[in-house]
Motif scaffolding. Structure first.
Motif, PDB file in Angstrom:
ATOM      1  N   LEU A 229       0.700  -1.208  -0.096  1.00 43.85           N
ATOM      2  CA  LEU A 229       0.052   0.053   0.068  1.00 43.85           C
ATOM      3  C   LEU A 229       0.796   1.328  -0.040  1.00 43.85           C
ATOM      4  O   LEU A 229       0.320   2.241  -0.222  1.00 43.85           O
ATOM      5  N   GLN A 230       1.970   1.220   0.264  1.00 40.64           N
ATOM      6  CA  GLN A 230       2.999   2.512   0.564  1.00 40.64           C
ATOM      7  C   GLN A 230       3.458   2.610  -0.964  1.00 40.64           C
ATOM      8  O   GLN A 230       3.918   1.826  -1.611  1.00 40.64           O
ATOM      9  N   ALA A 231       3.689   3.859  -1.197  1.00 38.79           N
ATOM     10  CA  ALA A 231       4.175   4.099  -2.625  1.00 38.79           C
ATOM     11  C   ALA A 231       5.155   5.272  -2.492  1.00 38.79           C
ATOM     12  O   ALA A 231       4.905   6.429  -1.851  1.00 38.79           O
ATOM     13  N   ILE A 232       6.287   5.176  -3.165  1.00 35.63           N
ATOM     14  CA  ILE A 232       7.103   6.574  -3.257  1.00 35.63           C
ATOM     15  C   ILE A 232       7.596   6.907  -4.771  1.00 35.63           C
ATOM     16  O   ILE A 232       7.675   5.814  -5.375  1.00 35.63           O
ATOM     17  N   ALA A 233       7.608   7.916  -4.788  1.00 32.60           N
ATOM     18  CA  ALA A 233       8.020   8.646  -6.419  1.00 32.60           C
ATOM     19  C   ALA A 233       9.368   7.949  -6.710  1.00 32.60           C
ATOM     20  O   ALA A 233      10.232   8.257  -5.775  1.00 32.60           O
ATOM     21  N   PHE A 234       9.869   7.693  -7.821  1.00 30.44           N
ATOM     22  CA  PHE A 234      11.237   7.409  -8.085  1.00 30.44           C
ATOM     23  C   PHE A 234      11.973   8.843  -8.202  1.00 30.44           C
ATOM     24  O   PHE A 234      11.296  10.015  -8.543  1.00 30.44           O
ATOM     25  N   SER A 235      13.129   8.721  -8.146  1.00 27.80           N
ATOM     26  CA  SER A 235      13.961  10.080  -7.714  1.00 27.80           C
ATOM     27  C   SER A 235      14.306  10.971  -9.011  1.00 27.80           C
ATOM     28  O   SER A 235      14.373  12.037  -8.859  1.00 27.80           O
ATOM     29  N   SER A 236      14.815  10.330 -10.073  1.00 24.54           N
ATOM     30  CA  SER A 236      15.158  11.105 -11.061  1.00 24.54           C
ATOM     31  C   SER A 236      14.707  10.701 -12.540  1.00 24.54           C
ATOM     32  O   SER A 236      14.303   9.428 -12.728  1.00 24.54           O
ATOM     33  N   TYR A 237      14.616  11.449 -13.287  1.00 27.03           N
ATOM     34  CA  TYR A 237      14.403  11.212 -14.757  1.00 27.03           C
ATOM     35  C   TYR A 237      15.378  10.355 -15.485  1.00 27.03           C
ATOM     36  O   TYR A 237      16.611  10.511 -15.296  1.00 27.03           O
ATOM     37  N   CYS A 238      15.016   9.522 -16.591  1.00 26.65           N
ATOM     38  CA  CYS A 238      15.787   8.577 -17.185  1.00 26.65           C
ATOM     39  C   CYS A 238      16.605   9.358 -18.232  1.00 26.65           C
ATOM     40  O   CYS A 238      16.065  10.675 -18.712  1.00 26.65           O
ATOM     41  N   ALA A 239      17.845   8.951 -18.779  1.00 26.81           N
ATOM     42  CA  ALA A 239      18.279   9.275 -20.116  1.00 26.81           C
ATOM     43  C   ALA A 239      17.284   8.589 -21.155  1.00 26.81           C
ATOM     44  O   ALA A 239      16.669   7.593 -20.617  1.00 26.81           O
ATOM     45  N   VAL A 240      17.174   8.998 -22.480  1.00 24.90           N
ATOM     46  CA  VAL A 240      16.581   8.349 -23.357  1.00 24.90           C
ATOM     47  C   VAL A 240      17.010   7.027 -23.479  1.00 24.90           C
ATOM     48  O   VAL A 240      17.992   6.597 -23.822  1.00 24.90           O
TER      49      VAL A 240
ATOM     50  N   VAL B  85      13.753  -5.223   5.690  1.00 28.30           N
ATOM     51  CA  VAL B  85      13.167  -5.389   4.370  1.00 28.30           C
ATOM     52  C   VAL B  85      13.478  -4.045   3.550  1.00 28.30           C
ATOM     53  O   VAL B  85      13.291  -2.838   4.268  1.00 28.30           O
ATOM     54  N   LYS B  86      13.886  -4.099   2.523  1.00 30.07           N
ATOM     55  CA  LYS B  86      14.006  -2.813   1.559  1.00 30.07           C
ATOM     56  C   LYS B  86      12.918  -2.929   0.693  1.00 30.07           C
ATOM     57  O   LYS B  86      12.487  -3.835  -0.020  1.00 30.07           O
ATOM     58  N   TYR B  87      12.141  -1.750   0.299  1.00 29.71           N
ATOM     59  CA  TYR B  87      10.955  -1.872  -0.189  1.00 29.71           C
ATOM     60  C   TYR B  87      10.869  -0.531  -1.075  1.00 29.71           C
ATOM     61  O   TYR B  87      11.450   0.501  -0.653  1.00 29.71           O
ATOM     62  N   THR B  88      10.037  -0.748  -2.001  1.00 30.01           N
ATOM     63  CA  THR B  88       9.412   0.694  -2.796  1.00 30.01           C
ATOM     64  C   THR B  88       8.286   0.232  -3.591  1.00 30.01           C
ATOM     65  O   THR B  88       8.185  -0.953  -3.844  1.00 30.01           O
ATOM     66  N   LYS B  89       7.492   1.231  -4.211  1.00 28.08           N
ATOM     67  CA  LYS B  89       6.596   0.983  -5.037  1.00 28.08           C
ATOM     68  C   LYS B  89       6.334   2.223  -5.990  1.00 28.08           C
ATOM     69  O   LYS B  89       6.087   3.397  -5.584  1.00 28.08           O
ATOM     70  N   PRO B  90       6.813   1.909  -7.081  1.00 29.68           N
ATOM     71  CA  PRO B  90       6.443   3.173  -8.260  1.00 29.68           C
ATOM     72  C   PRO B  90       5.203   3.608  -8.507  1.00 29.68           C
ATOM     73  O   PRO B  90       4.177   3.121  -7.937  1.00 29.68           O
ATOM     74  N   VAL B  91       4.921   5.011  -8.701  1.00 26.77           N
ATOM     75  CA  VAL B  91       3.872   5.537  -8.988  1.00 26.77           C
ATOM     76  C   VAL B  91       3.622   5.982 -10.345  1.00 26.77           C
ATOM     77  O   VAL B  91       4.473   6.370 -11.095  1.00 26.77           O
ATOM     78  N   SER B  92       2.618   5.551 -10.817  1.00 29.16           N
ATOM     79  CA  SER B  92       2.138   5.733 -12.313  1.00 29.16           C
ATOM     80  C   SER B  92       0.642   5.756 -12.303  1.00 29.16           C
ATOM     81  O   SER B  92       0.028   5.110 -11.896  1.00 29.16           O
ATOM     82  N   SER B  93       0.170   6.982 -13.132  1.00 30.62           N
ATOM     83  CA  SER B  93      -1.283   7.166 -13.222  1.00 30.62           C
ATOM     84  C   SER B  93      -1.770   6.675 -14.550  1.00 30.62           C
ATOM     85  O   SER B  93      -3.107   6.660 -14.742  1.00 30.62           O
ATOM     86  N   GLN B  94      -0.914   6.260 -15.329  1.00 25.46           N
ATOM     87  CA  GLN B  94      -1.373   5.652 -16.423  1.00 25.46           C
ATOM     88  C   GLN B  94      -0.921   4.134 -16.884  1.00 25.46           C
ATOM     89  O   GLN B  94       0.028   3.847 -16.442  1.00 25.46           O
ATOM     90  N   TYR B  95      -1.859   3.566 -17.544  1.00 29.04           N
ATOM     91  CA  TYR B  95      -1.653   1.905 -17.785  1.00 29.04           C
ATOM     92  C   TYR B  95      -1.629   1.799 -19.247  1.00 29.04           C
ATOM     93  O   TYR B  95      -2.095   2.401 -19.784  1.00 29.04           O
ATOM     94  N   PRO B  96      -0.899   0.835 -19.508  1.00 28.27           N
ATOM     95  CA  PRO B  96      -0.062   0.017 -18.736  1.00 28.27           C
ATOM     96  C   PRO B  96       1.172   0.801 -18.338  1.00 28.27           C
ATOM     97  O   PRO B  96       1.422   1.661 -19.085  1.00 28.27           O
ATOM     98  N   TYR B  97       2.128   0.371 -17.667  1.00 28.84           N
ATOM     99  CA  TYR B  97       3.382   0.850 -17.272  1.00 28.84           C
ATOM    100  C   TYR B  97       4.118  -0.479 -16.832  1.00 28.84           C
ATOM    101  O   TYR B  97       3.732  -1.394 -16.594  1.00 28.84           O
ATOM    102  N   THR B  98       5.569  -0.418 -16.836  1.00 26.30           N
ATOM    103  CA  THR B  98       6.437  -1.414 -16.657  1.00 26.30           C
ATOM    104  C   THR B  98       7.486  -0.784 -15.612  1.00 26.30           C
ATOM    105  O   THR B  98       8.035   0.082 -15.591  1.00 26.30           O
ATOM    106  N   VAL B  99       7.783  -1.880 -14.898  1.00 26.42           N
ATOM    107  CA  VAL B  99       8.965  -1.636 -13.811  1.00 26.42           C
ATOM    108  C   VAL B  99       9.924  -2.710 -13.822  1.00 26.42           C
ATOM    109  O   VAL B  99       9.830  -3.943 -14.139  1.00 26.42           O
TER     110      VAL B  99
END
Length: 634
Positions: free
Chosen positions: A10-21, A128-142
């Motif tokens: 249920l917990q979610a954190i935003a990823f920290s930085s944008y990717c290179a192309v 435990v180490k954990y994270t959950k990506p946030v995306s408002s659009q489907y589908p998405y891939t992690v």
């Protein structure tokens, strides 16, 4: 632990930085059959496990999953457990959109890190180490990657090909490398595929590869998930953790290793030994002695988790528990065994896989498959099992968490597989006895007695140990009667191995009967009116599994309002099937009626071809349970 896992999802954190192309994993590359009945698709599950020595190993993984809709969000959560014997490195994650464009990245600092031991932990390095990506659009891939070094190798990680229902797998592979001198034991469960094996001068490499595994759906009354999906169990031959060497090629040998950890931990202060002899001196038999010792442990100790290094496997010494008055399942079980030994009764430390709906261990593959410790006390004509972590559990009662499954008991000669008892049908009772007073407006009052025995006691035990306010809340939340108010209630319990809880209450039932003109329509079944009817399943894949059998009985006396007579009463009802039986009847009395209902459920595994008959069986019961008595004003 399960509550913790839910919290993590249920917990979610935003990823920290944008990717290179970067473009990877476009959804368009998923084969069409993998989208059917799927909420998520594992695009790649790549694992590498190398055993360096009996006590050291490295594990590397890359896991990529595409979430197709909101129901699949939970599968994008990452959590990986570790302790003082393991170290996680090179941890990273990436988030991609449907076209395969990388949107965000995360590295180790972006993952939360917390204790995984829960609120009962005193000494614990389990994290435990954990994270959950946030995306408002489907589908998405992690995409997740990490490496783990292991120093203290008790068990090898198993390989599960399908993580959950409604998840398909595009590609999965697993490589295991072990020294030739150690060898590797593995067992294919629910599939049979020969791995590729490559020999070198020092090591043997095993390689499994799978692709295009379609999603499966859960089915009502189906088998446990683990019984349906393919996975690989791995087991060490020789292993070592913190200087303790062992061999896992047989249950006997695994028990010998556990015995090695227990040796010398049963010493008690002489004053305690004398106290135990004094405690049981007037007992007529061994069972009475065991009961008093068990009660002593419950009154003296409390449960706390201790998981620190070898302490995750080795209990505190009995003399320490005797002094401090607390311990985990290992320590409290060892303490109980030690107290019994002090009075001359042989008992055994026993490992078991716990949980109400958990699968049994696979007994033909010795490996670490258990998560809990209980105590087994064999007597000449009987065996008593003790749950030592619960201060309120009745003597000799296991309940649904550890009943009817295999346990590894630790004897002087090593490990031995023994099955815990199953509770027979005639002991698994839930009984409702009520007298209901209905007035001319349909308002009701009832005196009710509820009896919960054996497996049903499990449900009521929580109620018994709560405060009065919490007990009232429990009744309102768990007694399935529409719209009732509690006037007063009381409870008691009795019995040991087949315990019984009794709850009596006086309740108000506003609008219990429906008034229409000069008629009253009175429901006959007071509790649990909505009988569960399994949903229709086209092309069912699995046999029907009913894990436990039980009996439910209702006897309800309805006192009818003055000036009303019975205009209609339902006829007697009876239905039988391989799944059980149900019957009900109405007997007229001088001041009302007596409604008597009894249902029995049979445990077992039934052919999937019987599923439509099961639906019909429960439909008949549901229809009968909705029957009403019709009263008309004279």
């Amino acid at each position: 632990m399960k509550k913790l896992m839910i919290l993590l999802l249920l917990q979610a954190i935003a990823f920290s930085s944008y990717c290179a192309v970067e473009f990877k994993y476009p959804v368009s590359e998923i084969p069409e059959p993998l989208l059917e009945n799927a909420d998520a698709v594992v695009r790649l599950d790549e694992g590498y496990f190398q055993v360096l020595s009996p006590g050291k190993a490295v594990y590397k993984t890359k896991f990529v999953i595409t979430v197709l809709n909101k129901n699949g969000d939970e599968h994008a959560a990452f959590f990986e457990y570790y302790d003082s014997n393991t170290k996680i490195t090179n941890l990273s994650a990436k988030l991609y959109n449907a076209l395969g464009k990388c949107i965000r990245t995360a590295d180790a600092k972006d993952f939360d890190d917390m204790s995984a031991a829960g609120g009962y932990a005193l000494f614990a390095d389990y994290r435990v180490k954990y994270t959950k990506p946030v995306s408002s659009q489907y589908p998405y891939t992690v995409e997740f990657k990490f490496e783990k070094t292991i120093d203290g190798l008790l068990f090898y990680p198993d390989k599960h090909l399908i993580p959950d229902y409604r998840v398909s797998v595009q590609e999965s592979n697993y490589k295991v490398v072990v020294p030739k001198a150690l060898g590797l034991r593995f067992k294919h469960v629910n599939f049979d595929t020969v791995p590729e094996i490559i020999q070198s001068s020092q090591n043997t490499q095993y390689y499994w590869k799978f692709s295009n595994i379609t999603a499966i759906e859960g089915e009502p009354y189906g088998p446990p998930f683990e019984n349906r999906v393919p996975y690989i169990l791995f087991g060490a031959n020789d292993f070592e953790i913190e200087g303790y060497r062992g061999n896992m090629s047989s249950w006997v040998n695994l028990g010998k290793w556990q015995k090695q950890l227990l040796d010398g931990l049963d010493v008690l202060p002489e004053a305690t030994v004398q106290k135990m002899h004094e405690l049981v001196k007037n007992c007529a038999n061994e069972e009475e002695k065991i009961r008093l010792i068990y009660k002593y442990v419950q009154q003296k100790t409390r449960y706390v988790l201790i998981s620190l290094g070898i302490g995750g496997w080795k209990p505190f010494p009995a003399k320490v528990v005797d002094e401090v008055g607390y311990g985990d399942c290992k320590a409290l079980s060892n303490y109980t065994v030690s107290l019994l030994k002090a009075i001359g009764i042989k008992a055994h430390y026993a490992t078991i896989n716990s949980g109400k709906n958990e699968s049994d261990i696979i007994i033909d593959f010795p490996s670490k498959q258990s998560d809990h410790i209980i105590v087994c006390v064999p007597l000449e004509k009987d065996t008593i099992w003790l749950e030592c972590t619960d201060q309120f559990s009745p003597f000799g009662f296991l309940g649904m968490s550890t009943d009817d499954r295999h346990s590894l008991i630790i004897t002087d000669g090593g490990g031995k597989i023994v099955k815990t008892p199953a509770y027979p049908k005639d002991s698994n009772l839930m009984v409702c006895s009520s007298t209901v007073y209905v007035d001319h407006e349909g308002f009701g009052k009832a005196d009710q007695k509820l009896v919960y025995k054996s497996i049903f006691y499990d449900y009521a035990q929580e109620f018994l140990i709560e405060s009065s306010d919490q007990q009232k809340r429990w009744l309102l939340e768990n007694i399935e009667i529409p719209n009732f108010n509690i006037i007063n209630f009381s409870s008691c319990q009795y019995g040991d191995r087949y315990p019984t809880a009794v709850i009596t209450q006086q309740i108000e039932l506003p609008g219990y009967a429906t008034k229409t003109g000069n008629r009253l329509f009175v429901p006959l079944k007071m509790m649990d009116r909505e009988v569960y009817v399994p949903r229709k399943v086209n092309d069912r894949k699995t046999d029907i599994h009913i894990r436990r059998d039980f009996i439910r009985a209702d006897t309800i006396k309805y006192i009818l309002p003055e000036g009303y007579k019975i205009e209609y009463k339902p006829g007697d009802f009876s239905v039988e099937s391989v799944f059980g039986s149900c019957s009900s009847k109405i007997i007229e009395t001088s001041d009302g009626i007596l409604y008597i209902r009894r249902s029995e459920t049979n445990k077992g595994v039934f052919p999937k071809t019987e599923y439509d008959n099961m639906i019909d069986y429960y439909k008949q019961i549901a229809k009968a349970d909705k029957a009403q008595l019709v009263l008309v004003k004279q």
